[in-house]
Design an enzyme around this catalytic site. Structure first.
Site, PDB file in Angstrom:
ATOM      1  CB  ALA A   1       1.750  -0.276   6.585  1.00  0.00           C
TER       2      ALA A   1
ATOM      3  CB  VAL B   1       7.848  -0.321   8.409  1.00  0.00           C
ATOM      4  CG1 VAL B   1       7.847   1.205   8.377  1.00  0.00           C
ATOM      5  CG2 VAL B   1       7.110  -0.822   9.647  1.00  0.00           C
ATOM      6  CE  LYS B   2       5.715   0.949  -0.645  1.00  0.00           C
ATOM      7  NZ  LYS B   2       4.444   1.114  -1.371  1.00  0.00           N
ATOM      8  CB  VAL B   3      11.095   4.218   5.163  1.00  0.00           C
ATOM      9  CG1 VAL B   3      10.651   3.670   6.514  1.00  0.00           C
ATOM     10  CG2 VAL B   3      12.296   3.447   4.638  1.00  0.00           C
TER      11      VAL B   3
ATOM     12  CB  THR C   1      -0.903   0.042   1.256  1.00  0.00           C
ATOM     13  OG1 THR C   1      -0.094   0.253   2.419  1.00  0.00           O
ATOM     14  CG2 THR C   1      -1.691  -1.246   1.422  1.00  0.00           C
TER      15      THR C   1
END
Ligand code: E4P
Length: 219
Positions: free
Chosen positions: A56, A82-84, A27
């Site tokens: 996310a 976790v998306k950064v 996402t």
């Protein structure tokens, strides 16, 4: 090659998960906005639906807040990645989260140099955006080739190449030929991958001939 679905639409994700072909979900803030849902709720529901990693994305831009957001997102479910973004603060956050055992997807990658930095920061996934490069007249798939070549030269690198901003099945096939680990597909691209006119034509002919026999396999 693993297939992730690039969507925050639960109905689409439920339909596609039923195919048995879905290994994870990605996402981003735009997809969450499009869903019209609360982010924490929608991510929790996607994580319950799909066994594999669900990306996310943090929305802060400074390290301290990104880290706090990343920890909060990671606590939603064990399969959150976790998306950064690929920024200095993003990679610093990637390192901190990776060191505590949280898988991190580094997003918005547009160059091989950026991909090298993400691997050094301990990213579980690097997301190069092929479609957005094609859009500005650059060969997006060449970036996938470059990153795959670089990562293969260093067997200690564990970062998986997650081909993002995929626009059509030709992107998927080209990425698979290069040995990319993952492609994240918009729902329509996965559906397009089934299609071939000769399959439809061949099936129609088989079924017409079968009808003439008057038989039924189930009796
Ligand atoms: C990847 O994780 C991104 O969410 C996505 O692939 C971006 O695709 P777009 O360029 O079609 O927005």
């Amino acid at each position: 090659m693993k297939f992730f679905i690039d969507s925050a639409d639960l109905k689409e994700l439920r339909d596609l998960a039923a195919t048995g072909l879905v290994d994870g979900v990605t996402t981003n803030p735009s997809l969450i906005a499009k869903s019209g849902r609360d982010m924490l709720e929608v991510v929790a529901e996607i994580c319950a639906l799909v066994k594999g990693p669900v990306s996310a994305e943090v929305t802060a831009t400074d390290h301290a807040t990104m880290l706090a957001e990343g920890r909060k997102l990671a606590a939603i479910a064990p399969n959150v990645a976790v998306k950064v973004p690929l920024t200095p603060d993003g990679l610093r956050t990637c390192r901190a989260l990776a060191d505590q055992g949280t898988p991190v997807n580094v997003t918005l990658c547009f160059s091989p140099a950026q991909a090298i930095l993400a691997a050094k920061a301990g990213a579980a996934y690097i997301s190069p955006f092929v479609g957005r490069l094609d859009d500005i007249g650059t060969d997006g798939m060449q970036l996938i080739a470059d990153i795959c070549q670089i990562y293969r030269a260093y067997p200690a690198i564990r970062t998986e190449v997650l081909v993002a901003s995929v626009r059509h099945p030709v992107h998927v096939v080209a990425a698979a030929k290069l040995g990319a680990h993952v492609a994240t597909l918009p729902p329509n691209v996965l559906r397009q991958m089934y299609q071939h006119p000769l399959t439809d034509k061949g099936l129609a002919a088989f079924l017409a001939d079968w009808q003439k026999t008057g038989q039924s396999i189930l009796g």
